[in-house]
Design an enzyme around this catalytic site. Structure first.
Site, PDB file in Angstrom:
ATOM      1  N   THR A   1      47.089  39.411  32.543  1.00  0.00           N
ATOM      2  CA  THR A   1      46.541  38.471  31.576  1.00  0.00           C
ATOM      3  C   THR A   1      46.774  38.896  30.122  1.00  0.00           C
ATOM      4  OG1 THR A   1      44.427  37.693  30.665  1.00  0.00           O
ATOM      5  CG2 THR A   1      44.330  39.649  32.025  1.00  0.00           C
TER       6      THR A   1
ATOM      7  N   GLU B   1      44.615  38.771  28.001  1.00  0.00           N
ATOM      8  CA  GLU B   1      43.397  39.472  27.565  1.00  0.00           C
ATOM      9  C   GLU B   1      43.656  40.974  27.441  1.00  0.00           C
ATOM     10  OE1 GLU B   1      39.947  38.468  26.880  1.00  0.00           O
ATOM     11  OE2 GLU B   1      41.169  36.733  26.412  1.00  0.00           O
TER      12      GLU B   1
ATOM     13  N   TYR C   1      36.559  42.780  31.879  1.00  0.00           N
ATOM     14  CA  TYR C   1      37.604  42.038  32.603  1.00  0.00           C
ATOM     15  C   TYR C   1      38.989  42.550  32.199  1.00  0.00           C
ATOM     16  CZ  TYR C   1      40.845  38.154  33.522  1.00  0.00           C
ATOM     17  OH  TYR C   1      41.927  37.403  33.912  1.00  0.00           O
TER      18      TYR C   1
ATOM     19  N   LYS D   1      41.876  44.641  34.336  1.00  0.00           N
ATOM     20  CA  LYS D   1      43.232  44.104  34.523  1.00  0.00           C
ATOM     21  C   LYS D   1      44.295  45.090  34.013  1.00  0.00           C
ATOM     22  CE  LYS D   1      42.773  39.860  36.331  1.00  0.00           C
ATOM     23  NZ  LYS D   1      43.519  39.312  37.460  1.00  0.00           N
TER      24      LYS D   1
HETATM   25  P1  NAP Z   1      39.878  31.184  39.279  1.00  0.00           P
HETATM   26  O1  NAP Z   1      40.028  29.703  39.272  1.00  0.00           O
HETATM   27  O2  NAP Z   1      38.620  31.804  38.773  1.00  0.00           O
HETATM   28  O3  NAP Z   1      40.135  31.677  40.784  1.00  0.00           O
HETATM   29  C1  NAP Z   1      39.830  32.977  41.182  1.00  0.00           C
HETATM   30  C2  NAP Z   1      40.051  33.100  42.671  1.00  0.00           C
HETATM   31  O4  NAP Z   1      39.698  34.430  43.068  1.00  0.00           O
HETATM   32  C3  NAP Z   1      39.161  32.153  43.522  1.00  0.00           C
HETATM   33  O5  NAP Z   1      39.884  31.737  44.640  1.00  0.00           O
HETATM   34  C4  NAP Z   1      38.029  33.075  43.936  1.00  0.00           C
HETATM   35  O6  NAP Z   1      37.382  32.656  45.122  1.00  0.00           O
HETATM   36  C5  NAP Z   1      38.811  34.350  44.175  1.00  0.00           C
HETATM   37  N1  NAP Z   1      37.951  35.527  44.205  1.00  0.00           N
HETATM   38  C6  NAP Z   1      36.946  35.851  43.367  1.00  0.00           C
HETATM   39  N2  NAP Z   1      36.360  36.995  43.761  1.00  0.00           N
HETATM   40  C7  NAP Z   1      37.013  37.395  44.877  1.00  0.00           C
HETATM   41  C8  NAP Z   1      36.855  38.477  45.767  1.00  0.00           C
HETATM   42  N3  NAP Z   1      35.875  39.378  45.602  1.00  0.00           N
HETATM   43  N4  NAP Z   1      37.701  38.590  46.807  1.00  0.00           N
HETATM   44  C9  NAP Z   1      38.676  37.654  47.010  1.00  0.00           C
HETATM   45  N5  NAP Z   1      38.869  36.593  46.206  1.00  0.00           N
HETATM   46  C10 NAP Z   1      38.039  36.468  45.159  1.00  0.00           C
HETATM   47  O7  NAP Z   1      41.059  31.876  38.465  1.00  0.00           O
HETATM   48  P2  NAP Z   1      42.509  31.271  38.040  1.00  0.00           P
HETATM   49  O8  NAP Z   1      42.372  30.640  36.711  1.00  0.00           O
HETATM   50  O9  NAP Z   1      43.083  30.523  39.176  1.00  0.00           O
HETATM   51  O10 NAP Z   1      43.319  32.617  37.816  1.00  0.00           O
HETATM   52  C11 NAP Z   1      44.044  33.236  38.879  1.00  0.00           C
HETATM   53  C12 NAP Z   1      44.293  34.696  38.518  1.00  0.00           C
HETATM   54  O11 NAP Z   1      45.024  34.769  37.302  1.00  0.00           O
HETATM   55  C13 NAP Z   1      43.036  35.520  38.292  1.00  0.00           C
HETATM   56  O12 NAP Z   1      43.316  36.824  38.730  1.00  0.00           O
HETATM   57  C14 NAP Z   1      42.862  35.520  36.788  1.00  0.00           C
HETATM   58  O13 NAP Z   1      42.147  36.661  36.376  1.00  0.00           O
HETATM   59  C15 NAP Z   1      44.307  35.540  36.340  1.00  0.00           C
HETATM   60  N6  NAP Z   1      44.619  34.902  35.051  1.00  0.00           N
HETATM   61  C16 NAP Z   1      44.184  33.648  34.782  1.00  0.00           C
HETATM   62  C17 NAP Z   1      44.559  33.051  33.585  1.00  0.00           C
HETATM   63  C18 NAP Z   1      44.143  31.649  33.239  1.00  0.00           C
HETATM   64  O14 NAP Z   1      44.235  31.288  32.053  1.00  0.00           O
HETATM   65  N7  NAP Z   1      43.767  30.815  34.206  1.00  0.00           N
HETATM   66  C19 NAP Z   1      45.385  33.747  32.680  1.00  0.00           C
HETATM   67  C20 NAP Z   1      45.802  35.028  33.028  1.00  0.00           C
HETATM   68  C21 NAP Z   1      45.443  35.596  34.219  1.00  0.00           C
HETATM   69  P3  NAP Z   1      36.175  31.578  45.108  1.00  0.00           P
HETATM   70  O15 NAP Z   1      36.842  30.219  45.023  1.00  0.00           O
HETATM   71  O16 NAP Z   1      35.481  31.823  46.395  1.00  0.00           O
HETATM   72  O17 NAP Z   1      35.349  31.874  43.902  1.00  0.00           O
HETATM   73  O1  F7E Z   2      37.453  31.122  26.363  1.00  0.00           O
HETATM   74  C1  F7E Z   2      35.774  30.678  23.170  1.00  0.00           C
HETATM   75  C2  F7E Z   2      35.734  32.044  23.824  1.00  0.00           C
HETATM   76  O2  F7E Z   2      36.429  31.362  28.622  1.00  0.00           O
HETATM   77  C3  F7E Z   2      38.436  30.780  25.417  1.00  0.00           C
HETATM   78  C4  F7E Z   2      40.421  33.324  31.585  1.00  0.00           C
HETATM   79  O3  F7E Z   2      41.171  32.468  32.410  1.00  0.00           O
HETATM   80  O4  F7E Z   2      42.063  33.197  29.835  1.00  0.00           O
HETATM   81  C5  F7E Z   2      40.704  32.983  30.133  1.00  0.00           C
HETATM   82  O5  F7E Z   2      39.884  33.802  29.311  1.00  0.00           O
HETATM   83  C6  F7E Z   2      37.902  31.012  24.022  1.00  0.00           C
HETATM   84  C7  F7E Z   2      37.212  32.385  23.830  1.00  0.00           C
HETATM   85  O6  F7E Z   2      38.912  31.794  28.274  1.00  0.00           O
HETATM   86  C8  F7E Z   2      32.898  28.833  24.377  1.00  0.00           C
HETATM   87  O7  F7E Z   2      34.915  32.933  23.068  1.00  0.00           O
HETATM   88  C9  F7E Z   2      33.825  29.261  22.459  1.00  0.00           C
HETATM   89  O8  F7E Z   2      37.591  32.913  22.603  1.00  0.00           O
HETATM   90  O9  F7E Z   2      38.104  29.507  28.215  1.00  0.00           O
HETATM   91  P1  F7E Z   2      37.666  30.886  27.949  1.00  0.00           P
HETATM   92  P2  F7E Z   2      39.299  33.292  27.913  1.00  0.00           P
HETATM   93  O10 F7E Z   2      38.131  34.124  27.606  1.00  0.00           O
HETATM   94  O11 F7E Z   2      40.380  33.226  26.896  1.00  0.00           O
HETATM   95  C10 F7E Z   2      42.528  34.542  30.021  1.00  0.00           C
HETATM   96  C11 F7E Z   2      43.990  34.577  29.700  1.00  0.00           C
HETATM   97  C12 F7E Z   2      42.167  35.080  31.350  1.00  0.00           C
HETATM   98  O12 F7E Z   2      42.875  35.917  31.890  1.00  0.00           O
HETATM   99  C13 F7E Z   2      40.816  34.764  31.885  1.00  0.00           C
HETATM  100  O13 F7E Z   2      40.789  34.940  33.298  1.00  0.00           O
HETATM  101  O14 F7E Z   2      36.899  30.036  23.759  1.00  0.00           O
HETATM  102  N1  F7E Z   2      34.582  29.858  23.416  1.00  0.00           N
HETATM  103  N2  F7E Z   2      32.786  28.641  23.028  1.00  0.00           N
HETATM  104  C14 F7E Z   2      34.050  29.598  24.618  1.00  0.00           C
HETATM  105  N3  F7E Z   2      34.432  29.951  25.855  1.00  0.00           N
HETATM  106  C15 F7E Z   2      33.660  29.526  26.895  1.00  0.00           C
HETATM  107  N4  F7E Z   2      34.024  29.849  28.157  1.00  0.00           N
HETATM  108  N5  F7E Z   2      32.529  28.782  26.708  1.00  0.00           N
HETATM  109  C16 F7E Z   2      32.095  28.408  25.470  1.00  0.00           C
HETATM  110  O15 F7E Z   2      31.077  27.758  25.314  1.00  0.00           O
END
Ligand code: NAP
Ligand code: F7E
Length: 348
Positions: free
Chosen positions: A134, A136, A157, A161
């Site tokens: 990520t 992050e 987090y 990672k």
């Molecule tokens: P998500 O919607 O939160 O999905 C997370 C998945 O992980 C769900 O299927 C969840 O199962 C499963 N999970 C959680 N805890 C687990 C455990 N203890 N054992 C096995 N599975 C578990 O996340 P996503 O947005 O699809 O992201 C997929 C991956 O990419 C994650 O690793 C995330 O950190 C990473 N990532 C995401 C982003 C983004 O912007 N979306 C960017 C960079 C990296 P349940 O459905 O049962 O909760």
């Molecule tokens: O926040 C701000 C918050 O929670 C985006 C995950 O998929 O992307 C995600 O992480 C921004 C942040 O995503 C609210 O402070 C303001 O600056 O949607 P988010 P994230 O933290 O960037 C990365 C790449 C991952 O890997 C992660 O798994 O928005 N923000 N107000 C807020 N965010 C949330 N959630 N809620 C608010 O009310």
């Protein structure tokens, strides 16, 4: 027919990746957590009857905290490709559950890497591995961020990672495994979890539009992110595992917007004045914030031939149209409920 195993198959990315792989003719296996209610909403449309001899999607109970089961499932499935998408993926939640996040996102990656190493060594069959890294991890490093930018994680987090990233590199260097880190910037969709910023905003704005809600409480409006669509990003994951050599890649659009701009665009799309509805709530702030993320995905463009097809306006259009439909259904149910109550009251 190629076989893939996906952890996190029930998540946003897991569902899009499953669609992509099934479309390419793969047999897809996913690890799901046991829950007291169904947790397969995002993949229900892909579900096939277990009695169907032609079916190509299979689910197995397991958890990233449980290395023994990961190994058993891997041995049973014997996939050519493993995608480790499972994680506690919410940054703010990770401050409240740092130990759990470290266990699942950090050690969980090690557990599945160990299983891959063991099964590959004992069978002699190559298992390619994708790790969901990520942006992050860059944390406090100023943009633009590329593969050569230093990691300065700003949350439990992100720190977990970073550990998973370097274990993935280590298993490549130490044991010659085909392991890749995708360093993916934020990617969203109609299937995004409802507590992430983009979906929280599109859900609230569409409910406000239909008179179901009045206020939206948000945190830091100044943070900047590089937002793409998940459908584009899962293609990059797959491409990484099709290369001759394993490597690590940044995946991003290269465009950066503030949270405020995102909110303005969503409310603007619905002809609403966001300032009348949005309230800044200190509870939503994080102890340490990542101020600005903007990815330089030149390497993915050149080596993988990858580029995003969906820009921010199209992402917003898709999410808002999807959530308008959900809000309309809710409105209908609410109106019907009121009508029934009125009729009930009239008959007393
Ligand atoms: P998500 O919607 O939160 O999905 C997370 C998945 O992980 C769900 O299927 C969840 O199962 C499963 N999970 C959680 N805890 C687990 C455990 N203890 N054992 C096995 N599975 C578990 O996340 P996503 O947005 O699809 O992201 C997929 C991956 O990419 C994650 O690793 C995330 O950190 C990473 N990532 C995401 C982003 C983004 O912007 N979306 C960017 C960079 C990296 P349940 O459905 O049962 O909760
Ligand atoms: O926040 C701000 C918050 O929670 C985006 C995950 O998929 O992307 C995600 O992480 C921004 C942040 O995503 C609210 O402070 C303001 O600056 O949607 P988010 P994230 O933290 O960037 C990365 C790449 C991952 O890997 C992660 O798994 O928005 N923000 N107000 C807020 N965010 C949330 N959630 N809620 C608010 O009310």
């Amino acid at each position: 027919m190629k076989r893939a195993l996906i952890t996190g198959i029930t998540g946003q990315d897991g569902s899009y990746l499953t669609e992509l792989l099934l479309g390419k003719g793969y047999e897809v296996h996913g690890i799901v957590r046991r829950a007291s209610v169904f947790n397969t909403d995002r993949i229900d449309h892909l579900y096939q009857d277990p009695h169907d001899p032609e079916r190509r999607m299979f689910l197995h109970y397991g958890d990233l905290s449980d290395g023994g089961t990961l190994r058993t499932v891997l041995q049973k499935v014997m996939p050519e490709e493993v995608y480790n998408l499972g994680a506690q993926s919410h940054v703010k939640v990770s401050f409240g559950q740092p130990e759990y996040t470290g266990d699942i996102d950090g050690l969980g990656t090690l557990r599945i890497l160990e299983a891959v190493r063991d099964v590959q060594e004992s069978t002699g069959r190559e298992i390619r591995f994708y790790q969901a890294g990520t942006s992050e991890m860059f944390g406090a490093t100023p943009p633009p961020q590329s593969e050569s930018s230093p990691f300065r994680p700003r949350s439990p987090y992100a720190a977990a990672k970073v550990y998973a990233h370097w274990m993935t590199v280590n298993y490549r260097e130490a044991y010659g495994l085909f392991t890749c880190n995708g360093i993916l910037f934020n990617h969203e969709s109609e299937r995004r979890g409802e507590t992430f910023l983009t979906r929280k905003v599109t859900r609230a704005a569409t409910r406000i539009k239909l008179g179901l809600q009045e206020k939206l409480y948000l945190g830091n409006l100044d943070a900047k992110r590089d937002w793409g669509h998940a459908e584009d990003y899962v293609e990059a994951m797959w491409l990484m595992l099709q290369q001759d050599e394993p490597d690590d890649y940044v995946v991003a659009t290269g465009r950066m917007y503030s949270v405020r701009e995102f909110v303005e665009r969503v409310f603007g799309y619905l002809d609403l004045d966001w300032e009348r509805h949005v309230i800044v709530d200190p509870y939503q702030f994080r102890p340490t914030e990542v101020d600005a993320l903007q990815g330089d995905a030149s390497k993915a463009r050149t080596k993988l031939g990858w580029q995003p097809k969906i820009d921010l306006d199209e992402l917003i259009r898709r999410m808002v149209e999807n959530d308008l439909e959900l809000a309309a259904q809710e409105r209908t149910l609410t109106d019907y409920g009121h009508a029934v109550l009125r009729r009930g009251a009239a008959s007393i």
